[in-house]
Design a protein around this motif. Structure first.
Motif, PDB file in Angstrom:
ATOM      1  N   ILE A 144       0.849  -1.192   0.000  1.00 16.69           N
ATOM      2  CA  ILE A 144       0.000   0.000   0.000  1.00 16.69           C
ATOM      3  C   ILE A 144       0.885   1.242   0.000  1.00 16.69           C
ATOM      4  O   ILE A 144       1.814   1.355   0.796  1.00 16.69           O
ATOM      5  CB  ILE A 144      -0.925   0.018   1.247  1.00 16.69           C
ATOM      6  CG1 ILE A 144      -1.852  -1.198   1.245  1.00 16.69           C
ATOM      7  CG2 ILE A 144      -1.724   1.313   1.309  1.00 16.69           C
ATOM      8  CD1 ILE A 144      -2.580  -1.417   2.560  1.00 16.69           C
ATOM      9  N   GLU A 145       0.591   2.179  -0.908  1.00 22.26           N
ATOM     10  CA  GLU A 145       1.342   3.443  -0.992  1.00 22.26           C
ATOM     11  C   GLU A 145       0.356   4.613  -0.938  1.00 22.26           C
ATOM     12  O   GLU A 145      -0.576   4.692  -1.728  1.00 22.26           O
ATOM     13  CB  GLU A 145       2.164   3.471  -2.293  1.00 22.26           C
ATOM     14  CG  GLU A 145       2.458   4.816  -2.905  1.00 22.26           C
ATOM     15  CD  GLU A 145       3.255   5.782  -2.042  1.00 22.26           C
ATOM     16  OE1 GLU A 145       3.934   5.349  -1.096  1.00 22.26           O
ATOM     17  OE2 GLU A 145       3.170   6.986  -2.317  1.00 22.26           O
ATOM     18  N   SER A 146       0.571   5.506   0.037  1.00 18.20           N
ATOM     19  CA  SER A 146      -0.328   6.667   0.174  1.00 18.20           C
ATOM     20  C   SER A 146       0.430   7.879   0.700  1.00 18.20           C
ATOM     21  O   SER A 146      -0.068   8.606   1.542  1.00 18.20           O
ATOM     22  CB  SER A 146      -1.490   6.330   1.123  1.00 18.20           C
ATOM     23  OG  SER A 146      -1.005   6.136   2.452  1.00 18.20           O
ATOM     24  N   SER A 147       1.639   8.103   0.198  1.00 14.47           N
ATOM     25  CA  SER A 147       2.481   9.159   0.766  1.00 14.47           C
ATOM     26  C   SER A 147       2.082  10.566   0.345  1.00 14.47           C
ATOM     27  O   SER A 147       2.363  11.522   1.060  1.00 14.47           O
ATOM     28  CB  SER A 147       3.942   8.914   0.396  1.00 14.47           C
ATOM     29  OG  SER A 147       4.121   9.007  -1.006  1.00 14.47           O
ATOM     30  N   CYS A 148       1.440  10.698  -0.813  1.00 19.00           N
ATOM     31  CA  CYS A 148       1.102  12.037  -1.302  1.00 19.00           C
ATOM     32  C   CYS A 148      -0.336  12.071  -1.822  1.00 19.00           C
ATOM     33  O   CYS A 148      -1.272  11.992  -1.044  1.00 19.00           O
ATOM     34  CB  CYS A 148       2.100  12.470  -2.371  1.00 19.00           C
ATOM     35  SG  CYS A 148       1.987  14.219  -2.812  1.00 19.00           S
ATOM     36  N   ASP A 149      -0.514  12.141  -3.146  1.00 17.36           N
ATOM     37  CA  ASP A 149      -1.869  12.286  -3.680  1.00 17.36           C
ATOM     38  C   ASP A 149      -2.307  11.116  -4.548  1.00 17.36           C
ATOM     39  O   ASP A 149      -3.352  11.189  -5.197  1.00 17.36           O
ATOM     40  CB  ASP A 149      -2.004  13.602  -4.468  1.00 17.36           C
ATOM     41  CG  ASP A 149      -1.078  13.652  -5.674  1.00 17.36           C
ATOM     42  OD1 ASP A 149       0.000  13.028  -5.621  1.00 17.36           O
ATOM     43  OD2 ASP A 149      -1.428  14.312  -6.661  1.00 17.36           O
ATOM     44  N   ASP A 150      -1.524  10.037  -4.573  1.00 18.99           N
ATOM     45  CA  ASP A 150      -1.923   8.835  -5.312  1.00 18.99           C
ATOM     46  C   ASP A 150      -2.188   7.699  -4.326  1.00 18.99           C
ATOM     47  O   ASP A 150      -1.337   7.403  -3.482  1.00 18.99           O
ATOM     48  CB  ASP A 150      -0.829   8.390  -6.295  1.00 18.99           C
ATOM     49  CG  ASP A 150      -0.682   9.345  -7.470  1.00 18.99           C
ATOM     50  OD1 ASP A 150      -1.686   9.991  -7.824  1.00 18.99           O
ATOM     51  OD2 ASP A 150       0.430   9.441  -8.014  1.00 18.99           O
ATOM     52  N   THR A 151      -3.365   7.091  -4.451  1.00 17.70           N
ATOM     53  CA  THR A 151      -3.671   5.914  -3.639  1.00 17.70           C
ATOM     54  C   THR A 151      -3.317   4.701  -4.475  1.00 17.70           C
ATOM     55  O   THR A 151      -3.860   4.515  -5.564  1.00 17.70           O
ATOM     56  CB  THR A 151      -5.166   5.855  -3.268  1.00 17.70           C
ATOM     57  OG1 THR A 151      -5.597   7.143  -2.825  1.00 17.70           O
ATOM     58  CG2 THR A 151      -5.413   4.820  -2.191  1.00 17.70           C
ATOM     59  N   ALA A 152      -2.376   3.885  -3.989  1.00 20.13           N
ATOM     60  CA  ALA A 152      -1.891   2.770  -4.800  1.00 20.13           C
ATOM     61  C   ALA A 152      -1.835   1.486  -3.995  1.00 20.13           C
ATOM     62  O   ALA A 152      -1.555   1.482  -2.796  1.00 20.13           O
ATOM     63  CB  ALA A 152      -0.509   3.092  -5.366  1.00 20.13           C
TER      64      ALA A 152
END
Length: 340
Positions: free
Chosen positions: A11-19
């Motif tokens: 899960i990647e959510s560091s900025c403005d993309d939910t991935a």
């Protein structure tokens, strides 16, 4: 610890993309990204809006990643997530979901440094893409970071040069804003630069000692250049957009390459890998590829989808940590700034 079938949800959510991505060992089975278009009207990422959008997107994105991978959540071996650096509100959404899911499934939780992930994305098993050998130099260039990293091993990395002020991605985006281009402007500068003359306008390189970078002075220089020429001809930008963009891109590439040449000279390492969102820039990619024959380097350029923020790169770090049983308990917290 090795296993023939390790399935990791990342899960990647560091900025403005939910991935979200699912990896089988070092191979990507799915890599899903939900972009947030809401920020375009503000000319940049609005943290509060970003975290709200993550809350809306995270369940459907993870569901889509599992479906695309043909996997049920009960088949997962671990959950990897971005701990930081990034926007705190955005990070909290991914962290909270990852902790809850790992607890519910009773499987290991793995915290990942976002910047390590950009570098280790090169170790995703992808047909047609070689993996660098240790040690190598990584040029990590994004909207928030500009670093040269000496990579001795998967978890043995040393920053040997970094920006003293603005990141290279910000220099691209702010220059685009000065030119009246919409956000995000970096890719648009690249698009116009392909049609322009990179030697049309001369900009001065900042004098920064050693392997460090500086881009704030260049941004100011570009601003004054545009203001001065527009005062003489209000249609200056419109008439010369391609040449202006090509010249801006060229000076930025020259700055990056000067520091890389110095880093190679100082370390003796000739394997160069790039990562981060700005590594999608075609001018930078072409220049780095040309360096193979020009300087005798071996260069590594990631697949386009692994350059911008994505969960596959989080997953590959998660896999390497899984093999070494580097797990986290539920006390782990998000960190907007994190030790490299």
């Amino acid at each position: 610890m090795q296993s023939e079938a390790v399935f990791i949800l990342a899960i990647e959510s560091s900025c403005d993309d939910t991935a979200a991505a699912v990896l089988h060992n070092d191979k990507v089975l799915s890599n899903v990204v939900a972009n947030q278009l809401v920020h375009q009207q503000y000319g940049g990422v609005v943290p509060e809006l970003a975290s709200r959008a993550h809350q809306q997107n995270i369940v459907p994105v993870i569901d889509a990643a599992l479906q695309k991978a043909g996997l049920k959540k009960e088949q997962l071996n671990a959950i990897a997530f971005t701990q930081g650096p990034g926007l705190m509100g955005s990070l909290l959404v991914g962290t909270s979901f990852a902790k809850s899911l790992s607890l519910a499934l009773n499987i290991p939780l793995i915290a990942v440094n976002h910047m390590h992930a950009h570098i280790l994305a090169h170790f995703i098993d992808e047909e047609g893409f070689d993996k660098p050998e240790f040690p190598f130099l990584a040029l990590t260039i994004s909207g928030g970071h500009t670093q040269i990293v000496k990579v001795n091993g998967f978890f043995d990395m040393e920053i040997i040069g970094e920006t003293t002020d603005d990141a290279v991605g910000e220099a691209f985006d702010k220059s685009a804003k000065i030119l009246g281009l919409p956000y995000p402007g970096g890719p648009l500068i690249d698009k116009h630069a392909k049609l322009g003359n990179p030697n049309a306008y001369a900009f001065t390189k900042p004098k920064v000692p050693g392997l460090d970078f500086s881009f704030s002075g260049l941004k100011t220089q570009i601003l004054y250049f545009i203001q001065n020429n527009v005062s003489k001809d209000p249609e200056f930008i419109e008439k010369n957009m391609d040449d202006i963009c090509a010249s801006i891109q060229q000076i930025i590439i020259n700055i990056l390459m000067d520091k890389l040449l110095l880093a190679v000279s100082e370390t003796g390492i000739t394997q160069i890998a790039i990562g981060g969102g700005v590594s999608a820039n075609s001018g930078i990619r072409n220049t780095l590829k040309a360096a193979e024959s020009k300087y005798g380097w071996k260069t590594f350029i990631p697949k386009f989808e692994y350059t911008t923020d994505n969960a596959a790169m989080i997953g590959i770090v998660g896999y390497q940590k899984y093999l070494e049983q580097q797990f986290n308990d539920n006390a782990v917290v998000s960190k907007a700034r994190i030790q490299f």
